[in-house]
Scaffold this motif. Structure first.
Motif, mmCIF file in Angstrom:
data_model
loop_
_atom_site.group_PDB
_atom_site.id
_atom_site.type_symbol
_atom_site.label_atom_id
_atom_site.label_comp_id
_atom_site.label_asym_id
_atom_site.label_seq_id
_atom_site.Cartn_x
_atom_site.Cartn_y
_atom_site.Cartn_z
ATOM 1 N N VAL B 17 0.832 -1.222 0.000
ATOM 2 C CA VAL B 17 0.000 0.000 0.000
ATOM 3 C C VAL B 17 0.859 1.261 0.000
ATOM 4 C CG1 VAL B 17 -1.994 -1.141 1.068
ATOM 5 C CG2 VAL B 17 -0.337 0.078 2.518
ATOM 6 N N ARG B 18 2.138 1.134 0.340
ATOM 7 C CA ARG B 18 3.023 2.300 0.277
ATOM 8 C C ARG B 18 3.026 2.936 -1.117
ATOM 9 N NH1 ARG B 18 8.813 0.717 -0.978
ATOM 10 N NH2 ARG B 18 9.453 2.398 0.395
ATOM 11 N N ARG B 19 2.790 2.150 -2.171
ATOM 12 C CA ARG B 19 2.786 2.735 -3.518
ATOM 13 C C ARG B 19 1.829 3.924 -3.586
ATOM 14 N NH1 ARG B 19 0.175 -0.037 -8.653
ATOM 15 N NH2 ARG B 19 1.586 -1.778 -8.187
ATOM 16 N N PHE B 20 0.694 3.780 -2.889
ATOM 17 C CA PHE B 20 -0.312 4.840 -2.927
ATOM 18 C C PHE B 20 -0.198 5.819 -1.762
ATOM 19 C CE2 PHE B 20 -2.361 1.232 -5.192
ATOM 20 C CZ PHE B 20 -2.458 1.837 -6.434
ATOM 21 N N LEU B 21 0.232 5.330 -0.591
ATOM 22 C CA LEU B 21 0.199 6.190 0.606
ATOM 23 C C LEU B 21 1.486 6.972 0.845
ATOM 24 C CD1 LEU B 21 -1.766 3.918 3.096
ATOM 25 C CD2 LEU B 21 -2.622 5.783 1.651
ATOM 26 N N GLU B 22 2.631 6.361 0.510
ATOM 27 C CA GLU B 22 3.895 7.036 0.821
ATOM 28 C C GLU B 22 4.053 8.391 0.119
ATOM 29 O OE1 GLU B 22 7.293 4.486 1.041
ATOM 30 O OE2 GLU B 22 8.707 6.150 0.824
ATOM 31 N N PRO B 23 3.526 8.579 -1.103
ATOM 32 C CA PRO B 23 3.613 9.915 -1.709
ATOM 33 C C PRO B 23 2.843 11.004 -0.969
ATOM 34 C CG PRO B 23 3.266 8.236 -3.394
ATOM 35 C CD PRO B 23 3.050 7.569 -2.060
ATOM 36 N N GLY B 24 2.019 10.633 0.026
ATOM 37 C CA GLY B 24 1.431 11.650 0.902
ATOM 38 C C GLY B 24 0.104 12.269 0.480
ATOM 39 N N PRO B 25 -0.745 11.534 -0.245
ATOM 40 C CA PRO B 25 -2.015 12.122 -0.695
ATOM 41 C C PRO B 25 -2.995 12.348 0.444
ATOM 42 C CG PRO B 25 -2.105 9.761 -0.991
ATOM 43 C CD PRO B 25 -0.677 10.099 -0.559
ATOM 44 N N VAL B 26 -3.936 13.240 0.214
ATOM 45 C CA VAL B 26 -5.103 13.332 1.076
ATOM 46 C C VAL B 26 -5.918 12.054 0.867
ATOM 47 C CG1 VAL B 26 -7.255 14.578 1.478
ATOM 48 C CG2 VAL B 26 -5.178 15.826 0.848
ATOM 49 N N VAL B 27 -6.409 11.484 1.965
ATOM 50 C CA VAL B 27 -7.241 10.277 1.867
ATOM 51 C C VAL B 27 -8.587 10.526 2.538
ATOM 52 C CG1 VAL B 27 -5.259 8.705 1.739
ATOM 53 C CG2 VAL B 27 -6.262 9.253 3.985
ATOM 54 N N LEU B 28 -9.520 9.629 2.256
ATOM 55 C CA LEU B 28 -10.829 9.659 2.918
ATOM 56 C C LEU B 28 -10.929 8.435 3.808
ATOM 57 C CD1 LEU B 28 -13.074 10.635 -0.143
ATOM 58 C CD2 LEU B 28 -12.351 12.123 1.751
ATOM 59 N N LEU B 29 -11.236 8.643 5.081
ATOM 60 C CA LEU B 29 -11.448 7.514 5.994
ATOM 61 C C LEU B 29 -12.945 7.267 6.097
ATOM 62 C CD1 LEU B 29 -9.264 7.871 9.231
ATOM 63 C CD2 LEU B 29 -8.756 6.679 7.095
ATOM 64 N N GLY B 121 -16.888 3.460 -3.169
ATOM 65 C CA GLY B 121 -16.785 2.842 -4.496
ATOM 66 C C GLY B 121 -16.115 3.703 -5.546
ATOM 67 N N GLU B 122 -16.182 5.013 -5.405
ATOM 68 C CA GLU B 122 -15.661 5.925 -6.421
ATOM 69 C C GLU B 122 -14.177 6.237 -6.245
ATOM 70 O OE1 GLU B 122 -18.446 6.232 -4.736
ATOM 71 O OE2 GLU B 122 -20.021 6.181 -6.262
ATOM 72 N N CYS B 123 -13.562 5.728 -5.171
ATOM 73 C CA CYS B 123 -12.135 6.014 -4.959
ATOM 74 C C CYS B 123 -11.265 5.023 -5.740
ATOM 75 C CB CYS B 123 -11.809 5.981 -3.472
ATOM 76 S SG CYS B 123 -12.381 7.486 -2.636
ATOM 77 N N HIS B 124 -10.026 5.420 -6.033
ATOM 78 C CA HIS B 124 -9.128 4.576 -6.828
ATOM 79 C C HIS B 124 -8.715 3.320 -6.073
ATOM 80 C CE1 HIS B 124 -6.091 3.795 -9.946
ATOM 81 N NE2 HIS B 124 -5.335 3.358 -8.947
ATOM 82 N N ALA B 125 -8.551 3.426 -4.762
ATOM 83 C CA ALA B 125 -8.120 2.283 -3.953
ATOM 84 C C ALA B 125 -8.769 2.391 -2.581
ATOM 85 C CB ALA B 125 -6.600 2.261 -3.821
ATOM 86 N N SER B 126 -8.953 1.241 -1.933
ATOM 87 C CA SER B 126 -9.522 1.216 -0.585
ATOM 88 C C SER B 126 -8.786 0.169 0.231
ATOM 89 C CB SER B 126 -11.011 0.851 -0.634
ATOM 90 O OG SER B 126 -11.757 1.873 -1.268
ATOM 91 N N PHE B 127 -8.401 0.560 1.440
ATOM 92 C CA PHE B 127 -7.618 -0.319 2.300
ATOM 93 C C PHE B 127 -8.383 -0.552 3.594
ATOM 94 C CE2 PHE B 127 -4.131 2.367 0.210
ATOM 95 C CZ PHE B 127 -4.135 1.574 -0.934
ATOM 96 N N VAL B 148 -5.704 -4.821 6.543
ATOM 97 C CA VAL B 148 -5.939 -6.273 6.524
ATOM 98 C C VAL B 148 -6.426 -6.755 5.158
ATOM 99 C CG1 VAL B 148 -6.297 -6.480 9.014
ATOM 100 C CG2 VAL B 148 -8.268 -5.968 7.538
ATOM 101 N N LYS B 149 -6.820 -5.829 4.308
ATOM 102 C CA LYS B 149 -7.271 -6.204 2.956
ATOM 103 C C LYS B 149 -7.185 -4.949 2.088
ATOM 104 C CE LYS B 149 -9.332 -8.404 -0.345
ATOM 105 N NZ LYS B 149 -8.736 -9.614 -0.946
ATOM 106 N N ALA B 150 -6.647 -5.085 0.882
ATOM 107 C CA ALA B 150 -6.493 -3.913 0.009
ATOM 108 C C ALA B 150 -7.100 -4.179 -1.360
ATOM 109 C CB ALA B 150 -5.014 -3.549 -0.131
ATOM 110 N N HIS B 151 -7.704 -3.143 -1.916
ATOM 111 C CA HIS B 151 -8.345 -3.180 -3.229
ATOM 112 C C HIS B 151 -7.831 -1.967 -4.010
ATOM 113 C CE1 HIS B 151 -11.650 -5.513 -1.167
ATOM 114 N NE2 HIS B 151 -11.340 -4.695 -0.180
ATOM 115 N N ALA B 152 -7.521 -2.158 -5.303
ATOM 116 C CA ALA B 152 -7.099 -1.002 -6.105
ATOM 117 C C ALA B 152 -7.532 -1.175 -7.548
ATOM 118 C CB ALA B 152 -5.584 -0.826 -6.035
ATOM 119 N N ALA B 153 -7.904 -0.073 -8.184
ATOM 120 C CA ALA B 153 -8.176 -0.099 -9.624
ATOM 121 C C ALA B 153 -6.873 -0.468 -10.325
ATOM 122 C CB ALA B 153 -8.681 1.265 -10.085
ATOM 123 N N GLU B 154 -6.985 -1.197 -11.441
ATOM 124 C CA GLU B 154 -5.757 -1.705 -12.057
ATOM 125 C C GLU B 154 -5.018 -0.663 -12.900
ATOM 126 O OE1 GLU B 154 -5.728 -6.316 -12.387
ATOM 127 O OE2 GLU B 154 -7.690 -5.632 -13.085
#
Lengths: 188, 188
Positions: B17-29, B121-127, B148-154
């Motif tokens: 998940v670092r591929r998406f999180l380490e660059p530091g984006p704003v996320v939605l919880l 559902g509209e987000c690129h990835a969900s963890f 514990v489970k990760a989903h990402a658009a390809e």
């Protein structure tokens, strides 16, 4: 090696370091212990509080800098920009146990005001830090640092920074845009 | 409101998940407690460990989500992209105590696999995350979550994300570039 410029910096409010850190750039941590300076590359950090100005960082114990920062209780967070990418990568792929990274990568160690660790003169901004909370160092190598003094170049307001994704791949920061009009004033 | 698309996602390795999180984006919880869903905007997070896959987040107690996540011990980290900026800002400037943010902002609550909290559902990835360590919640509102489970658009591999600087100003993520050849293989 990139031809690098020493940048003139002005005092910057410690409570506003989020402007540079919250976007998630790769940073360089400089440290000093027993007369030796070192630099490490760091991508795992987060702002924690505005006042006091707290930043949490994972400084993995496999880094030579880990013991230097743990023992001295100090370091400097420096913000490198896009032209310094090769140095940032080379710093992350070498060890301060073997080389003097300031000399090896052509960086200038500039005296800090509040800590012994040096600023990196060629970085856009430098934040002098003291270790504020060590309670998660044992379990996660997670240090909470307090920024006690901040310095930043006055322009550009949003320098081009680099953001790591793993696998040797970085993202550049792109253009800045405002959504100020959508914010409640208390949240600005 | 932006016209939004529900994105098809594939399983994604939790250790990456670092591929998406380490660059530091704003996320939605997103969270769920006693039959109600909520969403908050979050900019203060860092990767902490690959395995288990740990992410540290400051979830300020002024957020309605704070108690929902503290009590349920769960949440989902969702990655919004540039076209969702207005919703991201509006979510951060409204309270789940007053409105149903999924309905108000036109997002789809999709069932998660390992937690009760919904994916957006509209987000690129969900963890999907469980609270892993609460020891710094009292002092800093700092939660360590385990993905514990990760989903990402390809595709795309590096979606355009948004990165907050304060003052209502965001940076877009810019172009990706590689320095793989400068890395020691053990560090890739």
């Amino acid at each position: 090696m990139t031809k690098k410029k020493l940048l003139t910096k002005a005092d910057f409010p410690v409570s506003q370091v989020r402007r540079f850190l919250e976007p998630g750039p790769v940073v360089l941590l400089s440290s000093r212990w027993r007369g030796k300076n070192n630099i490490m590359t760091l991508g795992w950090h987060t702002v924690i509080e505005f006042t006091p100005s707290l930043v949490g960082c994972v400084i993995a114990r496999t880094n030579h800098s880990f013991e230097m920062i743990r023992r001295s209780g100090e370091c400097v967070i420096n913000l490198p920009t896009r032209p310094l990418t090769d140095e940032v990568v080379r710093i992350g792929n070498s060890s301060g146990a073997e080389i003097d990274k300031f000399a090896a990568f052509g960086f200038t160690a500039v005296d800090a005001e509040r800590v012994e660790a040096p600023l990196i003169g060629e970085c856009h901004a430098s934040f002098e830090c003291r270790v504020h909370d060590r309670s998660l160092v044992g379990k996660y190598d997670f240090f909470i640092l307090e920024v006690v003094k901040a310095h930043a170049a006055e322009s550009p307001r949003h320098p081009k920074t680099i953001h790591y994704t793993g696998d040797g791949v970085f993202l550049e920061s792109g253009k800045a845009f405002s959504r100020r009009s959508l914010f409640r004033s208390a949240l600005l």
